[in-house]
Design a protein around this motif. Structure first.
Motif, PDB file in Angstrom:
ATOM      1  N   UNK A   1       0.840  -1.190   0.000  1.00 52.16           N
ATOM      2  CA  UNK A   1       0.000   0.000   0.000  1.00 52.16           C
ATOM      3  C   UNK A   1       0.879   1.246   0.000  1.00 52.16           C
ATOM      4  N   UNK A   2       0.374   2.355  -0.569  1.00 51.11           N
ATOM      5  CA  UNK A   2       1.127   3.611  -0.517  1.00 51.11           C
ATOM      6  C   UNK A   2       1.393   4.009   0.933  1.00 51.11           C
ATOM      7  N   UNK A   3       2.606   4.520   1.200  1.00 53.13           N
ATOM      8  CA  UNK A   3       2.983   4.932   2.547  1.00 53.13           C
ATOM      9  C   UNK A   3       3.730   3.861   3.319  1.00 53.13           C
ATOM     10  N   UNK A   4       3.751   2.628   2.810  1.00 59.58           N
ATOM     11  CA  UNK A   4       4.505   1.562   3.484  1.00 59.58           C
ATOM     12  C   UNK A   4       5.998   1.882   3.396  1.00 59.58           C
ATOM     13  N   UNK A   5       6.771   1.417   4.365  1.00 59.51           N
ATOM     14  CA  UNK A   5       8.211   1.662   4.382  1.00 59.51           C
ATOM     15  C   UNK A   5       8.952   0.460   3.809  1.00 59.51           C
ATOM     16  N   UNK A   6       9.819   0.747   2.835  1.00 57.37           N
ATOM     17  CA  UNK A   6      10.662  -0.295   2.235  1.00 57.37           C
ATOM     18  C   UNK A   6      12.094   0.209   2.175  1.00 57.37           C
ATOM     19  N   UNK A   7      13.074  -0.699   2.276  1.00 55.25           N
ATOM     20  CA  UNK A   7      14.465  -0.277   2.127  1.00 55.25           C
ATOM     21  C   UNK A   7      14.733   0.220   0.694  1.00 55.25           C
TER      22      UNK A   7
END
Length: 182
Positions: free
Chosen positions: A162-168
Motif C-alpha cells: 500500500x502507498x505509505x509503506x516503508x521499504x528499504x
C-alpha cells in the motif's frame, strides 16, 4: 659605584657568564625531558582497516597501541559486510604516536527505509520515474484488462503493498497495470 663602571666590571661579566651557562644547561635539560616524555622519533604505523569488522579492528588497534573512535555509520555500501570499516582517518600507512585516535566510518546494517509513494491510478509512464527517483527498482509488470491504463496494484516479494509503506532503498516493486482494453 656608577652604572657604567659596574657594567664593565669583572663581577658583572662573571654573573652574566653564569646566567648564560645556567640558561643553556636548563634549556638542554628541558629539551631532553621533552624528548623523553613525548617519545620523539617513535611512531606507530596505522594499519589498513578498510573492510574489516569492528571486532577485528578493535583487536588490531589495541595491538598497535592505538584507540578506535567510531565517527559515523550512516551510509550503506552493499560491497562491504555490515558494520565493517568503509573509511579511516588517518589513512593506512600513516605514522602516528601511540594512543592516537583512529576515526572510523562504518558500513550501516542496511539501506534506510523510504515511504512508497501513491502511484495507484497513474500511468506506467508516470509511476516508473517516481519510483526510480526514490531508488526503488521496478520488478515484474503484469498487464490486466481494465478500462484505464493506470497502475492497479503494487506488491513486494509477492505481498500486496500500500502507498505509505516503508521499504528499504533499492527494493523491487512489482506492478499490475491496466492495459486499456476491456
Amino acid at each position: 659605584m656608577g652604572l657604567v663602571k659596574f657594567l664593565t666590571s669583572k663581577v658583572f661579566f662573571k654573573q652574566l657568564a653564569l646566567a648564560i651557562v645556567a640558561i643553556v644547561v636548563l634549556s638542554f635539560l628541558v629539551l631532553k625531558w621533552l624528548d623523553i616524555t613525548t617519545k620523539n622519533g617513535e611512531f606507530v604505523v596505522v594499519p589498513n582497516l578498510k573492510g574489516k569488522s569492528v571486532e577485528t579492528v578493535e583487536i588490531e588497534l589495541r595491538d598497535n597501541d592505538l584507540v578506535m573512535q567510531i565517527q559515523d555509520s550512516a551510509n550503506f555500501n552493499p560491497n562491504y559486510p555490515k558494520y565493517s570499516v568503509l573509511e579511516q582517518n588517518p589513512v593506512a600507512g600513516s605514522k602516528v604516536k601511540e594512543d592516537r585516535k583512529i576515526y572510523l566510518i562504518l558500513n550501516a546494517s542496511g539501506y534506510r527505509k523510504v515511504k512508497v509513494p501513491n502511484i495507484l491510478k497513474r500511468t506506467l509512464r508516470q509511476a516508473k520515474p517516481t519510483l526510480e527517483a526514490l531508488e526503488f527498482k521496478i520488478g515484474k509488470i503484469t498487464y490486466r484488462d481494465a478500462i484505464g491504463e493506470g497502475v492497479m496494484s503494487m506488491s513486494h516479494n509477492g505481498k500486496p503493498l500500500k502507498p505509505g509503506a516503508l521499504l528499504p532503498l533499492t527494493s523491487q516493486i512489482d506492478l499490475v497495470v491496466g492495459n486499456g482494453e476491456l
